[in-house]
Design an enzyme around this catalytic site. Structure first.
Site, PDB file in Angstrom:
ATOM      1  N   ARG A   1      19.918  -2.425  38.906  1.00  0.00           N
ATOM      2  CA  ARG A   1      19.407  -2.294  40.275  1.00  0.00           C
ATOM      3  C   ARG A   1      17.923  -1.963  40.260  1.00  0.00           C
ATOM      4  NH1 ARG A   1      23.778   1.968  42.373  1.00  0.00           N
ATOM      5  NH2 ARG A   1      25.207   1.379  40.716  1.00  0.00           N
TER       6      ARG A   1
ATOM      7  N   ARG B   1      37.722   8.448  44.038  1.00  0.00           N
ATOM      8  CA  ARG B   1      36.305   8.523  44.369  1.00  0.00           C
ATOM      9  C   ARG B   1      35.991   7.388  45.332  1.00  0.00           C
ATOM     10  NH1 ARG B   1      31.692   5.698  41.293  1.00  0.00           N
ATOM     11  NH2 ARG B   1      29.815   6.541  42.262  1.00  0.00           N
TER      12      ARG B   1
ATOM     13  N   HIS C   1      26.296   9.747  44.412  1.00  0.00           N
ATOM     14  CA  HIS C   1      26.519  10.603  43.235  1.00  0.00           C
ATOM     15  C   HIS C   1      26.752  12.054  43.646  1.00  0.00           C
ATOM     16  CE1 HIS C   1      24.029   7.485  40.799  1.00  0.00           C
ATOM     17  NE2 HIS C   1      25.327   7.216  40.687  1.00  0.00           N
TER      18      HIS C   1
ATOM     19  N   ASN D   1      39.060   6.250  39.576  1.00  0.00           N
ATOM     20  CA  ASN D   1      37.646   6.034  39.886  1.00  0.00           C
ATOM     21  C   ASN D   1      37.393   4.537  39.741  1.00  0.00           C
ATOM     22  OD1 ASN D   1      34.837   6.000  40.033  1.00  0.00           O
ATOM     23  ND2 ASN D   1      34.614   7.915  38.884  1.00  0.00           N
TER      24      ASN D   1
ATOM     25  N   GLU E   1      32.929  14.114  37.085  1.00  0.00           N
ATOM     26  CA  GLU E   1      33.377  13.606  38.380  1.00  0.00           C
ATOM     27  C   GLU E   1      34.893  13.674  38.525  1.00  0.00           C
ATOM     28  OE1 GLU E   1      30.022  10.414  39.860  1.00  0.00           O
ATOM     29  OE2 GLU E   1      31.537   9.725  38.436  1.00  0.00           O
TER      30      GLU E   1
END
Length: 430
Positions: free
Chosen positions: A245, A96, A184, A7, A414
């Site tokens: 962000r 990912r 996501h 990842n 994940e």
């Protein structure tokens, strides 16, 4: 089947090794090995842990991220954290990939065509896709000949309707690939499966609002196990306030900065992605844990001062520290306000709610954020049990008994979701 998950992010890399066999378990198993690299310039901090309890931690100077990744992967087959004899035991490497563009939604075996698509989509997610391409290239060198699989974060949101994914700009944007992709998705997809398992209910007819809250934040409205709306859009910048962000802002602010301050696209990109959000408001950190700690310390200090104790926090520099506390509280309040607003919009899209899920770093660990977010949602039937919420349980129900709407805390998985997709794909096609 031994499956390595990579990842790759812009400032970190996480990796896990799973050993899977059919039938796949319903619950996520512990990986045999998991490692993480965090980069800061030429400094790399590497952390390793195995299912047998072995741990290792090191800091080193590296000339490149490739060098640090080689060091990480070598701990799989050498040293105190060794769990396999050699790289040859790894049968699949799963990655990912944040954005697969308009063409790639399902997990795909990586070949030249897939890499070209990931590179093309890097224009939409430059901080992420390039790091993932680098991870693919490193795996090709370190584990040669092993099939690699891309699992796309945008994939779960392939079920969005046109009304949800087409932006209200010129229709020609759509032909240029400018549309809502959503992100996501690997974890939101996992939530869509895990929540019904915990509740022992069928996903059909179940309306779930999934809150993925970490350094990056997004919501997904899930109905019958499918994504029907989400807060992130063309890039991972849209939607909720995040660690660094901004989330959604008035586009007129950007045109104003271009006209009045002559800011370039690169400067605006840096401003919105790296210098905004919690960090931009608080000023000292984009980490929710640190922001809440400052707020708690201020409360403790005020209480102690009221009892005649000396305030070490405020006395050192009243203006600076008072401003720090005020901005920390403002950052928290903005985060919660925007979270409530977006949860409400997801409920409206779904026509109601059956399950509210909190997941990822903040969602799983911040009882304060969960409590504040749910405080105004009683109109929708959402009510927390304060004692359950305070324990921050994972994969558990924290709502009051006998209410129709359930509130769950679910651990993000994940890596497990990626490994599972790799297993299924290899079993069919590789």
């Amino acid at each position: 089947m031994k499956i390595l998950v990579l990842n790759s992010g812009s400032s970190s890399l996480k990796s896990s090794l799973y050993d899977l066999r059919a039938p796949l378990p319903q619950l996520a198993p512990d990986p045999l090995w998991q490692g993480e690299i965090e980069w800061s310039g030429n400094d790399a901090e590497i952390k390793i842990e195995t299912s047998a309890g072995a741990k290792a931690k090191s800091k080193l100077k590296v000339a490149s991220r490739e060098e640090a990744t080689r060091e990480l992967l070598a701990t799989l087959w050498a040293g105190s954290t060794r769990v396999i004899a050699s790289a040859k035991e790894i049968e699949v490497v799963g990655h990912r990939v944040v954005n697969g563009g308009p063409d790639y939604r399902e997990p795909a075996v990586i070949d030249a065509k897939v890499k070209a698509a990931i590179e093309a989509a890097a224009a939409f997610a430059p901080l992420h896709n390039q790091a993932e391409l680098d991870g693919i290239a490193i795996a090709e060198k370190e584990i040669p000949g092993t099939p690699q699989v891309a699992v796309f974060d945008t994939g779960f949101h392939r079920t969005l309707s046109e009304a949800a994914y087409v932006y209200p700009g010129p229709y020609e944007w759509l032909a240029k690939g400018i549309r809502r992709y959503g992100f996501h998705g690997i974890n939101h997809g996992y939530i869509a499966e895990r929540a019904p398992q915990i509740l022992e209910r069928d996903s059909r007819g179940l309306r779930i609002v999934s809150c993925h809250l970490g350094n990056g934040c997004s919501l997904a409205a899930i109905q019958d196990g499918r994504s029907v709306d989400t807060t992130m859009g063309f890039t991972p910048l849209e939607g909720l306030m995040m660690g660094t962000r901004s989330g959604s802002v008035d586009p007129g602010i950007l045109t104003y900065l271009i006209r009045q301050e002559k800011q370039t696209g690169e400067q605006l990109d840096d401003l919105l992605n790296k210098k905004s959000g919690l960090l931009g408001i608080a000023g000292f950190s984009g980490d929710m844990r640190e922001i809440i700690e400052v707020m708690k310390t201020a409360r403790t200090t005020r209480n102690a001062s009221a009892q005649g104790a000396t305030s070490s926090l405020i006395a050192s520099d009243p203006q600076t520290e008072e401003s720090k506390v005020k901005r920390a509280k403002l950052a928290f309040d903005i985060f919660v306000h925007r979270l409530r607003r977006e949860i409400g919009s997801m409920i409206a899209v779904l026509g109601g709610i059956d399950v509210l899920v909190f997941t990822a770093g903040i969602g799983e660990n911040s009882a304060e954020v969960r409590a504040a977010a749910c405080e105004t949602l009683s109109f929708a039937g959402v009510q927390l049990d304060a004692s359950r919420n305070a324990r921050s349980p994972t994969d558990n129900d924290i709502s009051m008994n006998n209410l129709a709407v359930r509130v769950l805390v679910i651990k993000a998985q994940e890596d497990w979701a990626i490994a599972r997709d790799c297993f299924r794909l290899k079993s069919k096609t590789i």
